[in-house]
Design an enzyme around this catalytic site. Structure first.
Site, short mmCIF file in Angstrom:
data_model
loop_
_atom_site.label_atom_id
_atom_site.label_comp_id
_atom_site.label_asym_id
_atom_site.label_seq_id
_atom_site.Cartn_x
_atom_site.Cartn_y
_atom_site.Cartn_z
N GLU A 233 38.23 -36.59 -45.23
CA GLU A 233 38.98 -37.77 -45.24
C GLU A 233 39.39 -37.80 -43.82
OE1 GLU A 233 41.85 -38.93 -49.17
OE2 GLU A 233 42.50 -37.66 -47.40
N ARG B 5 52.43 -35.22 -63.62
CA ARG B 5 53.32 -34.38 -64.35
C ARG B 5 54.83 -34.68 -63.77
NH1 ARG B 5 54.03 -31.40 -59.90
NH2 ARG B 5 52.65 -30.74 -58.63
#
Length: 374
Positions: free
Chosen positions: A199, A290
């Protein structure tokens, strides 16, 4: 409504889930290794069961944990954070055995745990992402070609990475060539996968993460954001909710992006969408499938009990509020205290804790100092 929950974790988050269960009239089942036999979550749960002598092995065995949930009459399992909280196999085994997994589906966990697949999903949904490779790079030659195309500096990242591991900033072709085998080795050891991608490195960004909740009735909301820009070695040190860096327009925009991202992958339960903000531009970074350590400061500014909502969602109930009901008041901060050696570049260092001041629950004053630690 869920009646009994096995908590597949230990420590702070296990105690937090036990408290939510008690407040909701749900029975809680703790698990412990021999090392955790006297831990607070064991004492506070309605019942507790040993999962072996090894300090970690039992917490990392999904089949053993689900079997125990079935044997103890639980109808749900909460993974907490860490350990198997983002393990698709655990969610899959729960579904096979008729145990409700308090989190997203195995398919979504896999999809968002693969950073290249997550990028593709976000690009398709119109969520801005940092420039980078379309998928994983096959070898160092491809990595160098892609680095030239993207432009340095670049970030070399493990596809299955997290927690600041398997990631290197490379300012030149030479640095990329040196870092490539190291990241491959680190990724293989830490995550069991040698896949990596590139990236563009966003220099001096703000790191902003948005808390989301989504139910099975088509309702998805954000609970504003947390600013985790203060880090060392890619590890968060201070979290602030909401971010003091954002304008109201940026806050609304990032919240909307987080909701769009969750809807794009059919997300259910609690999750966090992480972004980078630089020079007015916002870029998707990753999604954590989560509840996070820092969920508590979002609870403080919104008054919304995220763990309670997690349990309600897993029970098939709709969210207890709508987006327009979510307001924030004041600021809340979380500090992560690390044992470091300031004379050795602040590297992790072991030391003896001589005093410990335990905080109270919400609205409670801190307790008196404990006896010296041993």
């Amino acid at each position: 409504m869920i009646k009994k929950i096995l908590i597949a974790n230990r420590g702070e988050i296990a105690v937090r889930i036990v408290r939510a269960c008690a407040e909701m009239g749900i029975r809680s089942v703790a698990v412990y290794s021999d090392a955790d036999r006297q831990a607070l979550h064991v004492k506070r749960a309605d019942e507790a069961h040993g999962i072996g002598s090894d300090p970690l092995e039992g917490y990392l065995n999904p089949r053993k944990l689900v079997n125990l949930a079935v044997e103890t009459g639980c109808d749900a399992l909460h993974p907490g954070y860490g350990f198997l909280s983002e393990n698709a196999e655990l969610a899959e085994i729960c579904a096979q055995r008729g145990i409700r997994f308090i989190g997203p589906s195995a398919e979504v966990i896999r999809r968002m745990g693969d950073k290249t697949e997550a990028r593709r999903s976000m690009i398709a949904a119109g969520v801005p992402c940092t420039p980078g490779t379309e998928g994983n790079v096959a070898d160092i030659a491809e990595a160098l070609r892609e680095g030239d195309r993207i432009g340095y500096p670049v970030m070399l990242k493990a596809t299955s990475g997290g927690g600041g591991r398997g990631i290197r900033r490379c300012n030149s072709r030479e640095e990329l060539e040196q870092a490539y085998p190291r990241v491959i080795s680190e990724a293989t050891k830490a995550f069991g996968s040698a896949e990596v991608f590139l990236e563009k490195c966003i220099v001096n960004p703000k790191h902003i993460e948005a808390q989301i909740l989504a139910d099975s009735h088509g309702n998805t909301v954000h609970l504003f954001e947390r600013d985790c820009s203060i880090q060392r070695r890619n590890q968060k040190l201070i979290e602030i909710a909401p971010s003091p860096q954002l304008t109201p327009e940026q806050r609304a925009y990032i919240g909307d992006l987080a909701v769009r991202a969750a809807k794009a992958v059919g997300y259910e339960n609690a999750g966090t969408v992480e972004f980078l903000l630089a020079e007015g531009e916002v870029y998707f970074m990753e999604m954590n499938t989560r509840v996070q350590v820092e969920h508590t400061i979002t609870e403080e500014i919104t008054g919304i009990d995220i763990v309670r909502e997690q349990i309600r969602i897993a029970s098939g109930l709709p969210l207890s509020f709508a987006q327009e009901d979510v307001l924030h008041r004041g600021f809340a901060l979380q500090f992560r205290i690390n044992a470091e050696d300031p004379k050795n570049n602040f590297l992790p260092s072991f030391g003896k804790i001589t005093r410990y001041y335990a905080p109270g629950d919400r609205g409670c004053a801190p307790t008196r100092p404990s006896t010296p630690a041993t």
